[in-house]
Scaffold this motif. Structure first.
Motif, mmCIF file in Angstrom:
data_model
loop_
_atom_site.group_PDB
_atom_site.id
_atom_site.type_symbol
_atom_site.label_atom_id
_atom_site.label_comp_id
_atom_site.label_asym_id
_atom_site.label_seq_id
_atom_site.Cartn_x
_atom_site.Cartn_y
_atom_site.Cartn_z
ATOM 1 N N GLY A 37 10.684 -12.999 -23.559
ATOM 2 C CA GLY A 37 11.278 -13.895 -24.314
ATOM 3 C C GLY A 37 12.468 -13.016 -25.217
ATOM 4 N N SER A 38 12.194 -11.803 -25.528
ATOM 5 C CA SER A 38 13.094 -11.100 -26.220
ATOM 6 C C SER A 38 14.346 -10.450 -25.274
ATOM 7 N N ILE A 39 14.190 -10.333 -23.878
ATOM 8 C CA ILE A 39 15.282 -10.223 -22.891
ATOM 9 C C ILE A 39 16.003 -11.451 -22.704
ATOM 10 N N THR A 40 15.295 -12.630 -22.616
ATOM 11 C CA THR A 40 15.977 -13.951 -22.251
ATOM 12 C C THR A 40 16.837 -14.275 -23.797
ATOM 13 N N ARG A 41 16.493 -13.873 -25.035
ATOM 14 C CA ARG A 41 17.215 -14.280 -26.290
ATOM 15 C C ARG A 41 18.531 -13.411 -26.203
ATOM 16 N N ALA A 42 18.332 -12.100 -25.738
ATOM 17 C CA ALA A 42 19.490 -11.174 -25.664
ATOM 18 C C ALA A 42 20.571 -11.706 -24.726
ATOM 19 N N LEU A 44 20.916 -14.878 -23.659
ATOM 20 C CA LEU A 44 21.614 -15.804 -23.839
ATOM 21 C C LEU A 44 22.735 -15.489 -25.070
ATOM 22 N N ALA A 45 22.575 -14.741 -26.038
ATOM 23 C CA ALA A 45 23.322 -14.144 -27.178
ATOM 24 C C ALA A 45 24.727 -13.558 -26.545
ATOM 25 N N TRP A 46 24.284 -12.712 -25.141
ATOM 26 C CA TRP A 46 25.550 -11.993 -24.750
ATOM 27 C C TRP A 46 26.334 -13.036 -24.141
ATOM 28 N N ALA A 47 25.792 -14.149 -23.506
ATOM 29 C CA ALA A 47 26.418 -15.285 -22.767
ATOM 30 C C ALA A 47 27.257 -16.037 -23.863
ATOM 31 N N ALA A 48 26.579 -16.209 -24.803
ATOM 32 C CA ALA A 48 27.416 -17.141 -25.913
ATOM 33 C C ALA A 48 28.675 -16.438 -26.568
ATOM 34 N N ASP A 49 28.450 -14.917 -26.524
ATOM 35 C CA ASP A 49 29.420 -13.988 -26.883
ATOM 36 C C ASP A 49 30.531 -14.213 -25.953
#
Length: 59
Positions: A37-42, A44-49
């Protein structure tokens, strides 16, 4: 290992099998689920950035 600077890459080291505590974590489904879950959120955050940066460059 990570050879192409033009392709986003990441190496994730979660533990060592030779370490008793790391091995216990790696064998624990709940711990692995939290890490996934943590890796997934990271990611997704990178992609949004990246998307936000691309939008700024288009203007």
């Amino acid at each position: 290992m990570l050879k192409a600077p033009d392709i986003p890459s990441v190496l994730v080291e979660l533990g060592f099998l030779t370490d008793e505590r790391d091995r216990a974590n790696l064998l624990d489904p709940q711990w692995r689920g939290r890490m996934a879950g943590s890796i997934t959120r990271a990611i997704l955050a990178w992609a949004a950035d990246e998307q936000a940066r691309a939008a700024l460059l288009r203007k």
